[in-house]
Write a protein that holds these residues in place. Structure first.
Motif, PDB file in Angstrom:
ATOM      1  N   LEU A  20       0.792  -1.148   0.114  1.00 52.11           N
ATOM      2  CA  LEU A  20       0.301   0.081   0.384  1.00 52.11           C
ATOM      3  C   LEU A  20       0.235   1.218  -0.413  1.00 52.11           C
ATOM      4  O   LEU A  20       0.592   2.233  -0.315  1.00 52.11           O
ATOM      5  CB  LEU A  20      -0.806   0.045   1.146  1.00 52.11           C
ATOM      6  N   LEU A  21       2.080   0.855   0.640  1.00 54.86           N
ATOM      7  CA  LEU A  21       2.902   2.297   1.027  1.00 54.86           C
ATOM      8  C   LEU A  21       4.077   2.717  -0.359  1.00 54.86           C
ATOM      9  O   LEU A  21       4.934   3.379   0.385  1.00 54.86           O
ATOM     10  CB  LEU A  21       3.468   2.489   2.393  1.00 54.86           C
ATOM     11  N   HIS A  22       3.953   1.350  -1.122  1.00 58.17           N
ATOM     12  CA  HIS A  22       5.372   1.361  -2.065  1.00 58.17           C
ATOM     13  C   HIS A  22       6.435   1.439  -1.754  1.00 58.17           C
ATOM     14  O   HIS A  22       7.319   2.255  -2.060  1.00 58.17           O
ATOM     15  CB  HIS A  22       5.066   2.488  -3.371  1.00 58.17           C
ATOM     16  N   ASN A  23       6.688   0.814  -0.439  1.00 59.65           N
ATOM     17  CA  ASN A  23       7.839   0.508  -0.453  1.00 59.65           C
ATOM     18  C   ASN A  23       8.729   1.712   0.534  1.00 59.65           C
ATOM     19  O   ASN A  23       9.874   2.129   0.399  1.00 59.65           O
ATOM     20  CB  ASN A  23       8.962  -0.092  -1.062  1.00 59.65           C
ATOM     21  N   GLN A  24       7.704   2.664   0.353  1.00 60.08           N
ATOM     22  CA  GLN A  24       8.490   3.829   1.470  1.00 60.08           C
ATOM     23  C   GLN A  24       8.974   3.640   2.082  1.00 60.08           C
ATOM     24  O   GLN A  24       8.464   3.547   3.305  1.00 60.08           O
ATOM     25  CB  GLN A  24       7.300   4.656   1.358  1.00 60.08           C
ATOM     26  N   GLY A  25       9.675   4.230   2.407  1.00 57.83           N
ATOM     27  CA  GLY A  25      10.898   4.311   3.771  1.00 57.83           C
ATOM     28  C   GLY A  25      11.642   3.283   3.980  1.00 57.83           C
ATOM     29  O   GLY A  25      12.282   2.715   5.023  1.00 57.83           O
ATOM     30  N   VAL A  26      11.660   2.071   2.809  1.00 56.05           N
ATOM     31  CA  VAL A  26      11.819   1.252   2.838  1.00 56.05           C
ATOM     32  C   VAL A  26      13.483   0.609   2.298  1.00 56.05           C
ATOM     33  O   VAL A  26      13.197   0.466   1.137  1.00 56.05           O
ATOM     34  CB  VAL A  26      11.176  -0.518   2.104  1.00 56.05           C
ATOM     35  N   TYR A  27      14.828   0.617   3.407  1.00 55.19           N
ATOM     36  CA  TYR A  27      16.108   1.154   2.477  1.00 55.19           C
ATOM     37  C   TYR A  27      16.568  -0.305   2.658  1.00 55.19           C
ATOM     38  O   TYR A  27      17.310  -0.754   2.769  1.00 55.19           O
ATOM     39  CB  TYR A  27      16.512   1.578   3.223  1.00 55.19           C
ATOM     40  N   TYR A  28      15.606  -1.384   0.915  1.00 55.01           N
ATOM     41  CA  TYR A  28      16.307  -2.484   0.980  1.00 55.01           C
ATOM     42  C   TYR A  28      18.371  -2.644  -0.224  1.00 55.01           C
ATOM     43  O   TYR A  28      19.083  -3.228   0.863  1.00 55.01           O
ATOM     44  CB  TYR A  28      16.085  -3.220  -0.698  1.00 55.01           C
ATOM     45  N   GLU A  29      17.676  -1.321  -0.608  1.00 61.49           N
ATOM     46  CA  GLU A  29      19.713  -1.165  -1.028  1.00 61.49           C
ATOM     47  C   GLU A  29      20.547  -1.250   0.423  1.00 61.49           C
ATOM     48  O   GLU A  29      22.019  -1.034   0.007  1.00 61.49           O
ATOM     49  CB  GLU A  29      19.749   0.541  -1.861  1.00 61.49           C
ATOM     50  N   HIS A  30      20.283  -0.650   1.158  1.00 64.83           N
ATOM     51  CA  HIS A  30      21.319  -1.257   2.344  1.00 64.83           C
ATOM     52  C   HIS A  30      21.292  -1.974   3.121  1.00 64.83           C
ATOM     53  O   HIS A  30      21.943  -2.167   4.325  1.00 64.83           O
ATOM     54  CB  HIS A  30      20.578   0.591   4.022  1.00 64.83           C
ATOM     55  N   MET A  31      20.508  -2.903   3.364  1.00 65.46           N
ATOM     56  CA  MET A  31      21.286  -4.275   3.483  1.00 65.46           C
ATOM     57  C   MET A  31      22.244  -5.041   2.793  1.00 65.46           C
ATOM     58  O   MET A  31      22.353  -5.228   2.170  1.00 65.46           O
ATOM     59  CB  MET A  31      19.753  -4.863   3.070  1.00 65.46           C
TER      60      MET A  31
END
Lengths: 251, 374
Positions: free
Chosen positions: B225-236
């Motif tokens: 619903l929030l389109h992964n807003q604020g999810v920083y997969y690139e920093h995993m």
């Protein structure tokens, strides 16, 4: 709205709906602990003495976690005493082990994340490794300490006629079950953390001998072992201090 | 004091055996270099010299050192040969390390046979330490300790199997691969701890699996619903697969232990309450369940929170010391752990209503069965 805020809101609603006042306490304690951890990180990066920051910060985290369960005064004080003792004992185990293992710091597998960073910082990574290892154990210690202390006090209330050694004996059985599930919680927490790294190792075709000697694997296993040791040590110390307290009050 | 003495009188043999076992393991690993393919050498002498200072624009200044080392090869065809090499390190020791006499190191050489240190040998320390900790656990926990050891070993073995399974299946979805892992570990762990035949075990298994599924579903919906807003997969870190399935798989594994813990506590109490008072009302059971749940939520959340976040401390300090702001440090190092914590916490809370529902379902059927028999 970011995902983090949305999840936090959902958690807040669920906790208050299901746990009532205690749920609210649990929710608030999570954020206080986050704030304390942020302070610990900031103070250490300002080159404050890491040992004192760790002891005071760790003490606050234990206290917050134990108080957040909303247990009665007897349980809280017993759990606090035990968890402080276990924290100090663990530190005495962690410091020499970390110095001997040389597993602090980063290794080649981290190189992507380290790009562009200046690595020669004023805080030795051996010290940071010790801080991280000790802090990771505290939640599990606090949880086990509260659960066992609450169980012992309940046993005492339920059976006012039973003598102390009977209560201790029953408490031992109860405590072992609590420690069993707590060790399990800790194990799955670490397995989750370790999942990405183990996939990387297999993708890179590391042999077992290579994996077992990487810094990252070593520090992960050592952290898991510190946490298990912490949880396991909670039981004998709780029984011992409970015994001491109640023997004195009986006189 | 009497209590401690009594305890050791009863168990001193086990403690002695443990000390012997740790000593044997340590000796074995100190002398088993020949079992390894890569060249291993023992450091026989070290000379350390200062080489100056290294500083950066952020006000960090560390001393740098050079070590001249003499080592003796412990394996390969050149066993016993003395090799001289050098090692550079600095005070902070992020990627380098100060070597000491007596340590074993893995060596590597280039085409000109110039040797250098590849890695410090770690297994000779952590294996004996692991034996020590698991031994202490087994002795202190008595008969229960042996079952704990068994479930620990079994869960780790299953974990390794599924890691290999994921590699073996081409184009596999990590999250899908770890769903059977979740089911199997839940079954084995709870079955071994409480017996496969008891109704209590199956109630808890049902609770754990249902709660994990609902929790991950809720988080997936929020993410979408929030389109992964604020999810920083690139920093995993250490990402080899699709980061979003990796994240889901990690969260699934992490939430299992905590949900099992809480479901076990709550369901065990509910069953014992019903045993003591067979005609206890649903209202009272629900109240009891919420009470027990409320007592453990907070502590359990913090267990996972500290495991997920504390290990990021060195990296976070490094970022701050490199002149990064707190918000950037949070985003790159802590945000993923925080998401995992929040999702796990939702799982821990949901265990209470779902556990109550499963309890109701299982006991309702048993009451009906009893009715049928009469």
């Amino acid at each position: 709205m970011t995902v983090t805020i949305a999840l936090a809101l959902i958690l807040f609603v669920l906790m208050v709906l299901i746990g009532g006042g205690k749920g609210l306490g649990a929710f608030v304690s999570l954020w206080i602990n986050f704030f304390v951890l942020a302070c610990i990180i900031t103070l250490i990066s300002f080159s404050f003495n890491p040992f004192w920051v760790l002891m005071i910060g760790g003490g606050i985290i234990l206290t917050i976690t134990i108080i957040s369960t909303g247990s009665n005064e007897n349980t809280t004080s017993l759990a606090l005493t035990v968890s402080f003792i276990v924290m100090i004992l663990l530190l005495l185990v962690i410091v020499p082990t970390e110095y001997l293992s040389l597993s602090a710091g980063f290794s080649v597998e981290n190189s992507e994340a380290l790009e562009g960073l200046s690595l020669g910082i004023n805080v030795p990574f051996a010290t940071l490794g010790i801080c991280a290892a000790l802090l990771a154990t505290l939640g599990a210690i606090a949880e086990a300490a509260v659960a066992i202390a609450a169980g012992l006090n309940e046993l005492k209330q339920d059976q006012p006629d039973a003598n102390l050694s009977q209560i201790i004996h029953a408490g031992q059985g109860l405590g072992r079950e609590i420690v069993g599930t707590a060790v399990n919680t800790v194990l799955f927490g670490y397995l989750a953390d370790f999942l990405s790294l183990s996939l990387l190792f297999t993708r890179l075709n590391y042999s077992f001998a290579e994996i077992f000697n990487t810094k990252l694997f070593t520090s992960a296993v050592l952290s898991l072992m510190y946490s298990i040791l912490g949880v396991v040590l909670v039981l004998p110390f709780t029984l011992l201090i409970f015994h001491q307290q109640n023997r004195n009050s009986g006189k | 004091m009497q209590m401690i003495l009594n305890y050791f009188k009863k168990t001193w043999r086990s403690w002695l055996a443990l000390i012997a076992l740790v000593a044997v393991t340590a000796c074995f690993f100190a002398t088993n270099a020949q079992l390894y393919h890569d060249p291993i050498a023992k450091i026989t002498s070290v000379q350390t010299d200062t080489t100056g200072q290294q500083s950066d624009p952020y006000g960090n200044r560390v001393e740098t050192y050079k070590q001249t080392i003499e080592t003796k090869l412990l394996n390969t065809n050149d066993r016993g040969k003395t090799i001289r090499l050098t090692n550079d390190y600095d005070e902070s020791g992020a990627l380098n390390v100060k070597l000491k006499q007596g340590q074993q190191v893995f060596l590597t050489h280039d085409s000109n046979m110039n040797w250098s240190v590849k890695n410090v040998r770690h297994d000779l320390l952590w294996v004996p330490f692991m034996v020590l900790v698991l031994g202490v656990m087994t002795i202190l926990m008595g008969r229960h300790g042996r079952i704990m050891l068994l479930t620990l070993g079994l869960n780790v073995a299953l974990f390794i199997c599924f890691i290999f399974l994921n590699i073996a299946i081409p184009h596999s979805n990590l999250f899908v691969v770890f769903i059977p892992f979740a089911i199997l570990t839940t079954l084995f762990t709870l079955g071994l701890l409480m017996g496969f035949k008891s109704r209590q075990t199956w109630t808890i298994v049902m609770t754990v699996l249902l709660t994990s599924a609902v929790t991950l579903l809720i988080s997936k919906i929020v993410f979408m619903l929030l389109h992964n807003q604020g999810v920083y997969y690139e920093h995993m870190e250490f990402v080899t697969d699709n980061p979003s399935t990796l994240f889901m798989a990690m969260t699934l594994v992490g939430v299992l232990g905590a949900v099992m813990d809480e479901a076990t506590d709550m369901t065990a109490t509910l069953f014992s309450m019903q045993r003591e008072r067979p005609n206890i009302s649903s209202k009272e059971l629900i109240k009891a369940g919420r009470n027990i749940g409320g007592e453990i939520f907070g502590a359990l959340n913090n267990v996972l929170f500290l495991i997920f976040i504390a290990e990021q401390l060195p990296m976070a300090v490094l970022y701050l010391r490199n002149g990064n702001s707190w918000s950037f440090t949070y985003m790159t190092n802590l945000s993923i752990g925080m998401l995992q914590t929040l999702i796990s916490a939702i799982g821990i809370v949901l265990t209470v209503p779902i556990g109550l529902m499963c309890f109701k379902l299982m006991t309702f059927r048993s009451l009906q069965n009893k009715g049928g028999q009469l």
